[in-house]
Design an enzyme around this catalytic site. Structure first.
Site, PDB file in Angstrom:
ATOM      1  N   ASP A 202      -6.584 -39.549  94.554  1.00 51.72           N
ATOM      2  CA  ASP A 202      -7.642 -40.500  94.286  1.00 51.72           C
ATOM      3  C   ASP A 202      -8.447 -40.729  95.565  1.00 51.72           C
ATOM      4  OD1 ASP A 202      -9.052 -42.783  92.997  1.00 51.72           O
ATOM      5  OD2 ASP A 202      -7.376 -42.728  91.590  1.00 51.72           O
ATOM      6  N   HIS A 250     -11.201 -47.301  94.087  1.00 53.50           N
ATOM      7  CA  HIS A 250     -10.608 -46.746  92.877  1.00 53.50           C
ATOM      8  C   HIS A 250      -9.130 -46.439  93.048  1.00 53.50           C
ATOM      9  CE1 HIS A 250      -9.919 -43.436  89.909  1.00 53.50           C
ATOM     10  NE2 HIS A 250     -10.676 -44.204  89.155  1.00 53.50           N
ATOM     11  N   SER A 420      -9.477 -44.255  83.485  1.00 55.54           N
ATOM     12  CA  SER A 420      -8.883 -44.297  84.824  1.00 55.54           C
ATOM     13  C   SER A 420      -7.896 -45.440  84.954  1.00 55.54           C
ATOM     14  CB  SER A 420      -9.977 -44.483  85.885  1.00 55.54           C
ATOM     15  OG  SER A 420     -10.705 -43.319  86.108  1.00 55.54           O
TER      16      SER A 420
END
Length: 848
Positions: A202, A250, A420
């Protein structure tokens, strides 16, 4: 990345389509760009367009031959599976790529080799592409891609951040954690993911977030951290010492949903590690490939010394996109090593249209995850099947993915929506499942079957399928409690308390490890000194360790199925001693402000004084690594790591080594001895480049060259003449130029007072070749000028930079070298005022 031209020169969640170098390995390529030219069907159209008309592009050559991983799948332990898969992949790539790499070396083409997908990355033109396409060992040739992180996902709900040291004081589970019944697993099975290691590929992770720091595998439990093998940043965006970072948010969010404390995470006692496969809001093929390799064989922070036995059990991938990808090879490699992978199905749905899921989550080998909201409705963005890649039914399962609150950089929290956010619920659920039933660890098919069997069916067949399995929900809603109820409950449970032998004080942060067959499962004692660990039946060696205490072991402990065993431990505190000494720089002079630290301990680091002296007053007995790091600017001073056994007061003197890059190139200050130029290079004005013939072959990052391009901007480029590189950057950089020697890279130009010259001195075998920039004018409109040179030595292969006049002490220039793929570099300085008139820097080239 290169900066935008100066004026005078005329939020992210779903990573869209990363890993496209892998695109096209397993699926038909698009039609060729120019039918009348009859291009090879091996070459994708994007690459054909990029090299049309004389252009150059970075691309990947994918070989036909693939490794046989069947032996790895048959191994019993997690470590054995990972070691076998890694060994076979590396050996196979080395053998199958040998002929191709010999050809590339002969053609003076730099290359970056990958083993997990058996691909080689190069930069070249149409002629090179045509040559490679004719090779019988090449399957496909695909253009390098870089993808933006998609910004549509955050619009589902307002993103709100919450500051503070932890989530709600009562630790109330977030709605998604409760919806999949993870909190019921905690209470009914006393299971919070102990002994399991989760990773993500990520944007990175804020490792010291209050809800993540305790179970970071790099946390030594004593206030110190070891980032090697626990975090990897191939992009170079995080600090060079390996300290984890997240410049997007994220990755911190997805990690929190998996393992965060205080109610945000599904498996809050599982350990975590991470690979930063996305630079920030972009994910490049190159960095994602490197991240994929690191998951199977973690390395130190420099990407060296792989240890596959430290591979995680589970890896979360909340990114994807496109309809063809060769990431399938990476997925199958992970699975062969017993690493469970979860992939987001994508956010391109509209609540009705079918076949909107994207690869890799839409490929048959991947376990793809859709998203639903707090009301139990499928999210309007969730990707549906059937798969456009292979027709398989997708997603495999669905999980909470709308308005999910989790950890965020800045020790805060954020509400986000997307597949996600759903995917880490599944990864966390597998951690709970494997912790409760360790006999399942590494068994991918059996684990998927239990997740599927435990899921709650949702009848929506408008995209095909049945009520039990369809292309909207997959197997249905994730229910980890039901899956664990159906799992084989034959694990032994080991519990105990660690205390100080002299005082009886409970010891928090003690690492308890159980090892069998090369595989180690570890937990950390809680604040009250207690621990709990579930193990499959077998014979184990237990180890108990913590800073300031002697390590204790209990070997040969045999545990039976379903056995409950208590193993308390008392540890002896060890004496403390002083460590002092002097730090010298690479030239042997005392170095002030260098940091001296005892790795893996809570001992406060100290800095050297003006004489280079330091004292660490209290260090517990034991074997440690003393790390000495120079202050910025580091110049040619490297980092020293000295192993030292502390059994009394110690004195140690440290002379820092020459700083080096991953290829073994190193730099040291040199004696200034100016070489005047004699032959003019036909450069003029602003932004000009010309090829020059080298009087002897020059080896650069393992490739020998007979010519090089010289530019007005203080660069020597071994790959091609380039103009427009006036915005210097830090090295290494993914963007061009690559394959460069930069004695003084800045925006420079020639006028009537300037010249660029070359000269050759000495006899054959002992010659030097100098490229000299005389009175170069800075292109900022001022009157400053610089005179400098790069000197190549035939006998040693060394490159020496010399500076006659350097206005501003090099405060706007990049000084150093970078390899042919932009993946390795030795940078002396970047926009730092560190150069002086009459100085020299010698770069000794390594073996690569």
């Amino acid at each position: 990345m290169h900066l935008s031209p100066p004026p005078r020169r005329g939020r992210a969640v779903w990573a869209a389509a990363a890993f496209t170098v892998t695109a096209l390995l397993t699926a038909p390529l698009p039609a060729a760009a120019a039918a009348d030219a009859a291009p090879s069907p091996k070459v994708d159209s994007a690459l054909l367009n990029a090299v049309d008309g004389g252009g150059q592009a970075s691309f990947f050559v994918v070989l036909k031959d693939q490794a046989d991983l069947s032996a790895a799948k048959k191994k019993n332990s997690h470590a054995a599976k990972a070691k076998s898969a890694y060994s076979e992949l590396r050996a196979h790539a080395k053998t199958s790529q040998k002929s191709l790499n010999t050809f590339l070396d002969k053609e003076k083409v730099g290359h970056q080799d990958y083993w997990i997908a058996n691909a080689v990355q190069v930069t070249g033109d149409q002629a090179l592409v045509d040559q490679l396409a004719k090779r019988s060992d090449v399957a496909r040739i695909v253009k390098e891609q870089t993808y933006k992180l998609d910004e549509t996902e955050s619009n589902v709900s307002p993103a709100t951040s919450v500051s503070g040291a932890s989530v709600a004081d009562d630790g109330t589970p977030e709605w998604g954690v409760k919806d999949i019944k993870a909190d019921q697993v905690w209470s009914q099975y006393e299971d919070r993911g102990e002994g399991i290691v989760i990773a993500n590929v990520d944007s990175g992770v804020q490792y010291n977030h209050p809800d993540l720091v305790a179970n970071y595998r790099g946390n030594n439990g004593d206030g110190s951290f070891s980032h090697d093998y626990n975090f990897y940043d191939p992009s170079g965006n995080c600090p060079s010492d390996g300290t984890p970072c997240d410049n997007n948010g994220h990755g911190t969010h997805t990690m929190g949903t998996m393992v965060g404390k205080g109610g945000v995470g599904v498996a809050p006692n599982a350990k975590w590690i991470a690979a930063k496969g996305c630079e920030s809001d972009e994910c490049s093929d190159e960095n994602l490939l490197k991240a994929g390799q690191w998951i199977l064989a973690p390395t130190d922070h420099t990407g060296q010394n792989p240890r596959p036995e430290l591979a995680p059990n589970i890896v979360n991938n909340s990114w994807g996109g496109g309809d063809t990808t060769f990431y399938q090879d990476i997925v199958e490699a992970w699975n062969s090593a017993g690493i469970f992978e979860a992939f987001a199905a994508g956010n391109d749905g509209d609540g009705a249209t079918c076949s909107t899921a994207h690869a890799p989550g839409s490929q048959a080998p991947s376990y793809g995850v859709g998203a639903y909201d707090v009301n139990g409705e499928i999210a309007n963005f969730s990707g549906f099947g059937p798969s456009l890649v292979d027709g398989s039914m997708k997603p495999n399962i669905s999980a909470p993915g709308v308005d999910v609150r989790s950890t965020w950089p800045g020790s805060s929290y954020m509400v986000e929506s997307g597949t996600s956010m759903a995917t880490p619920h599944v990864a966390g659920a597998v951690a709970l499942l494997w912790s409760a039933a360790p006999s399942l660890i590494g068994k991918i098919d059996e684990t998927r079957a239990l997740l599927n069997q435990g899921a709650s069916d949702v009848d929506d067949t408008h995209c095909g399928g049945t009520a039990g399995m369809n292309n909207v929900w997959g197997e249905g809603k994730l229910d980890v409690l039901s899956s664990i109820d159906k799992a084989p409950h034959i694990a032994a449970t080991i519990t105990g308390t660690a205390t100080d032998k002299a005082t009886g004080t409970a010891l928090a942060g003690v690492t308890v490890s159980a090892t069998t067959g090369g595989t180690t499962r570890s937990v950390t004692t809680a604040d009250d000194g207690t621990y709990r660990l579930t193990l499959a039946a077998g014979t184990y060696d237990f180890s108990y360790s913590g800073y300031g205490y002697s390590t204790d072991t209990i070997n040969g402990v045999t545990v039976a199925e379903s056995q409950a065993l208590a193993l308390d431990i008392t540890l002896d505190a060890v004496p403390q001693h002083a460590v002092s000494g002097t730090v010298l720089d690479v030239t042997g002079k005392p170095l002030a402000q260098a940091t001296v630290a005892v790795e893996g301990t809570p001992v406060p680091a100290v800095k050297t004084d003006t004489t280079g002296h330091f004292t660490l007053p209290k260090v517990s007995e034991g074997a440690f690594t003393i790390t000495t790091t120079p202050a910025v600017p580091v110049l040619c001073n490297g980092v020293d790591n000295t192993k030292l056994t502390i059994d009394a007061d110690k004195t140690m003197n440290v002379r820092l080594p020459a700083r080096s890059d991953a290829s073994g190139n190193s730099c040291t200050p040199a004696t200034y001895s100016w070489i005047a130029g004699s032959t003019k290079v036909a450069l003029s004005g602003d932004e000009d480049a010309k090829n020059v013939t080298l009087p002897f072959p020059v080896k650069f990052y393992g490739v020998s060259y007979n010519s090089a391009a010289v530019t007005t901007n203080g660069l020597i480029n071994f790959l091609a003449p380039r103009v427009g590189d006036y915005a210097n950057t830090a090295l290494p950089a993914a963007a061009k130029p690559d394959g460069i020697v930069a004695p003084f890279w800045d925006d420079l130009m020639l006028d009537k007072k300037s010249s660029v010259q070359t000269t050759t001195t000495g006899k054959t075998g002992k010659r030097t070749f100098a490229v000299v920039w005389n009175n170069m004018l800075f292109a900022d409109g001022g009157t400053n000028r610089a005179t400098f040179e790069a000197v190549f030595d035939e006998a040693t292969g060394a490159i020496t930079f010399q500076y006659k006049t350097v206005p501003g002490n090099g405060g706007k220039a990049t000084v150093g070298i970078e390899n042919q793929t932009g993946t390795d570099a030795l940078q002396y300085s970047f926009n730092q005022t560190v150069l002086t008139n009459g100085s020299a820097i010698r770069i000794a080239q390594g073996a690569k």
